[in-house]
Design a protein around this motif. Sequence first.
Motif, PDB file in Angstrom:
ATOM      1  N   THR A   1       0.837  -1.194   0.000  1.00 12.04           N
ATOM      2  CA  THR A   1       0.000   0.000   0.000  1.00 12.04           C
ATOM      3  C   THR A   1       0.875   1.248   0.000  1.00 12.04           C
ATOM      4  O   THR A   1       0.629   2.196  -0.751  1.00 12.04           O
ATOM      5  CB  THR A   1      -0.932   0.005   1.226  1.00 12.04           C
ATOM      6  OG1 THR A   1      -1.728  -1.183   1.207  1.00 12.04           O
ATOM      7  CG2 THR A   1      -1.832   1.223   1.234  1.00 12.04           C
ATOM      8  N   ILE A   2       1.918   1.236   0.821  1.00 10.78           N
ATOM      9  CA  ILE A   2       2.847   2.364   0.885  1.00 10.78           C
ATOM     10  C   ILE A   2       3.510   2.597  -0.467  1.00 10.78           C
ATOM     11  O   ILE A   2       3.601   3.725  -0.944  1.00 10.78           O
ATOM     12  CB  ILE A   2       3.895   2.145   1.997  1.00 10.78           C
ATOM     13  CG1 ILE A   2       3.232   2.294   3.373  1.00 10.78           C
ATOM     14  CG2 ILE A   2       5.077   3.093   1.841  1.00 10.78           C
ATOM     15  CD1 ILE A   2       4.109   1.878   4.536  1.00 10.78           C
TER      16      ILE A   2
ATOM     17  N   VAL B   1       7.288  11.360  -1.650  1.00  9.90           N
ATOM     18  CA  VAL B   1       6.345  10.893  -0.649  1.00  9.90           C
ATOM     19  C   VAL B   1       7.086   9.991   0.334  1.00  9.90           C
ATOM     20  O   VAL B   1       7.751   9.036  -0.072  1.00  9.90           O
ATOM     21  CB  VAL B   1       5.175  10.103  -1.290  1.00  9.90           C
ATOM     22  CG1 VAL B   1       4.218   9.591  -0.220  1.00  9.90           C
ATOM     23  CG2 VAL B   1       4.445  10.955  -2.311  1.00  9.90           C
ATOM     24  N   ASN B   2       6.975  10.322   1.597  1.00  8.09           N
ATOM     25  CA  ASN B   2       7.465   9.452   2.663  1.00  8.09           C
ATOM     26  C   ASN B   2       6.226   8.869   3.327  1.00  8.09           C
ATOM     27  O   ASN B   2       5.304   9.615   3.663  1.00  8.09           O
ATOM     28  CB  ASN B   2       8.264  10.249   3.698  1.00  8.09           C
ATOM     29  CG  ASN B   2       9.441  10.956   3.082  1.00  8.09           C
ATOM     30  OD1 ASN B   2      10.277  10.339   2.447  1.00  8.09           O
ATOM     31  ND2 ASN B   2       9.501  12.266   3.240  1.00  8.09           N
ATOM     32  N   ALA B   3       6.187   7.577   3.498  1.00  5.36           N
ATOM     33  CA  ALA B   3       5.034   6.943   4.132  1.00  5.36           C
ATOM     34  C   ALA B   3       5.530   5.840   5.046  1.00  5.36           C
ATOM     35  O   ALA B   3       6.524   5.179   4.757  1.00  5.36           O
ATOM     36  CB  ALA B   3       4.080   6.384   3.076  1.00  5.36           C
TER      37      ALA B   3
ATOM     38  N   ALA C   1       2.381   1.790  -3.406  1.00  5.29           N
ATOM     39  CA  ALA C   1       1.377   2.298  -4.351  1.00  5.29           C
ATOM     40  C   ALA C   1       1.116   3.778  -4.113  1.00  5.29           C
ATOM     41  O   ALA C   1       1.004   4.559  -5.067  1.00  5.29           O
ATOM     42  CB  ALA C   1       0.081   1.497  -4.217  1.00  5.29           C
ATOM     43  N   ILE C   2       1.024   4.178  -2.849  1.00  4.79           N
ATOM     44  CA  ILE C   2       0.817   5.592  -2.534  1.00  4.79           C
ATOM     45  C   ILE C   2       1.986   6.420  -3.070  1.00  4.79           C
ATOM     46  O   ILE C   2       1.790   7.443  -3.718  1.00  4.79           O
ATOM     47  CB  ILE C   2       0.655   5.804  -1.015  1.00  4.79           C
ATOM     48  CG1 ILE C   2      -0.679   5.220  -0.536  1.00  4.79           C
ATOM     49  CG2 ILE C   2       0.754   7.286  -0.650  1.00  4.79           C
ATOM     50  CD1 ILE C   2      -0.829   5.158   0.977  1.00  4.79           C
ATOM     51  N   LYS C   3       3.203   5.959  -2.808  1.00  6.86           N
ATOM     52  CA  LYS C   3       4.400   6.699  -3.242  1.00  6.86           C
ATOM     53  C   LYS C   3       4.457   6.866  -4.756  1.00  6.86           C
ATOM     54  O   LYS C   3       4.758   7.943  -5.266  1.00  6.86           O
ATOM     55  CB  LYS C   3       5.663   5.987  -2.764  1.00  6.86           C
ATOM     56  CG  LYS C   3       5.921   6.119  -1.291  1.00  6.86           C
ATOM     57  CD  LYS C   3       7.195   5.380  -0.917  1.00  6.86           C
ATOM     58  CE  LYS C   3       7.566   5.600   0.529  1.00  6.86           C
ATOM     59  NZ  LYS C   3       8.852   4.968   0.863  1.00  6.86           N
ATOM     60  N   SER C   4       4.186   5.795  -5.482  1.00  7.20           N
ATOM     61  CA  SER C   4       4.324   5.880  -6.939  1.00  7.20           C
ATOM     62  C   SER C   4       3.174   6.647  -7.594  1.00  7.20           C
ATOM     63  O   SER C   4       3.392   7.395  -8.547  1.00  7.20           O
ATOM     64  CB  SER C   4       4.460   4.486  -7.547  1.00  7.20           C
ATOM     65  OG  SER C   4       3.287   3.740  -7.362  1.00  7.20           O
ATOM     66  N   ARG C   5       1.958   6.503  -7.082  1.00  2.31           N
ATOM     67  CA  ARG C   5       0.809   7.135  -7.725  1.00  2.31           C
ATOM     68  C   ARG C   5       0.640   8.601  -7.371  1.00  2.31           C
ATOM     69  O   ARG C   5       0.208   9.396  -8.205  1.00  2.31           O
ATOM     70  CB  ARG C   5      -0.464   6.358  -7.397  1.00  2.31           C
ATOM     71  CG  ARG C   5      -0.471   4.996  -8.093  1.00  2.31           C
ATOM     72  CD  ARG C   5      -1.607   4.131  -7.697  1.00  2.31           C
ATOM     73  NE  ARG C   5      -2.891   4.750  -7.967  1.00  2.31           N
ATOM     74  CZ  ARG C   5      -4.051   4.243  -7.550  1.00  2.31           C
ATOM     75  NH1 ARG C   5      -4.070   3.111  -6.874  1.00  2.31           N
ATOM     76  NH2 ARG C   5      -5.177   4.849  -7.825  1.00  2.31           N
ATOM     77  N   MET C   6       0.973   8.979  -6.127  1.00  2.58           N
ATOM     78  CA  MET C   6       0.742  10.364  -5.718  1.00  2.58           C
ATOM     79  C   MET C   6       1.604  11.343  -6.512  1.00  2.58           C
ATOM     80  O   MET C   6       1.128  12.401  -6.926  1.00  2.58           O
ATOM     81  CB  MET C   6       0.991  10.551  -4.225  1.00  2.58           C
ATOM     82  CG  MET C   6       0.555  11.926  -3.731  1.00  2.58           C
ATOM     83  SD  MET C   6       0.804  12.208  -1.969  1.00  2.58           S
ATOM     84  CE  MET C   6      -0.350  11.062  -1.263  1.00  2.58           C
TER      85      MET C   6
END
Length: 120
Positions: free
Chosen positions: A62-63, A80-82, A65-70
């Motif tokens: 999930t992390i 993006v740091n998650a 995916a968030i990093k690449s898509r945002m």
Amino acid sequence: MSTETQGGDDLEDRVANFLRRNFPQIQMHGGSAAIQDLDRETGEVTIALGGACSGCGISPMTIQAIKSRMVKEIPEIEKVNAHTGMDGGGDMGGGASPSFPGETVDDDGGEADEGPEAPF
């Protein structure tokens, strides 16, 4: 948190909407995603996943995916740091490992819960 509104288009709102719109499964599965820091000058955002995300086996996916898509969907975001509470990256109230049958112990010093026995 350094979040300034520019021209009525608030970057923080767009990041929050991105998370809600693209990752509803986080909340549906008892997790949470919160913006911890947002720096307009550098284009860097820090997202903390908490609740059921802490200790979840698919939270690394999930992390990612968030990093690449945002960064693709929000042009102002460059990095993006998650993290979850499990990786020591923040204090989202998580950090507890999930429990499974056979791993719990009573508070009064009782024996481990063996859980249901296998039928074989």
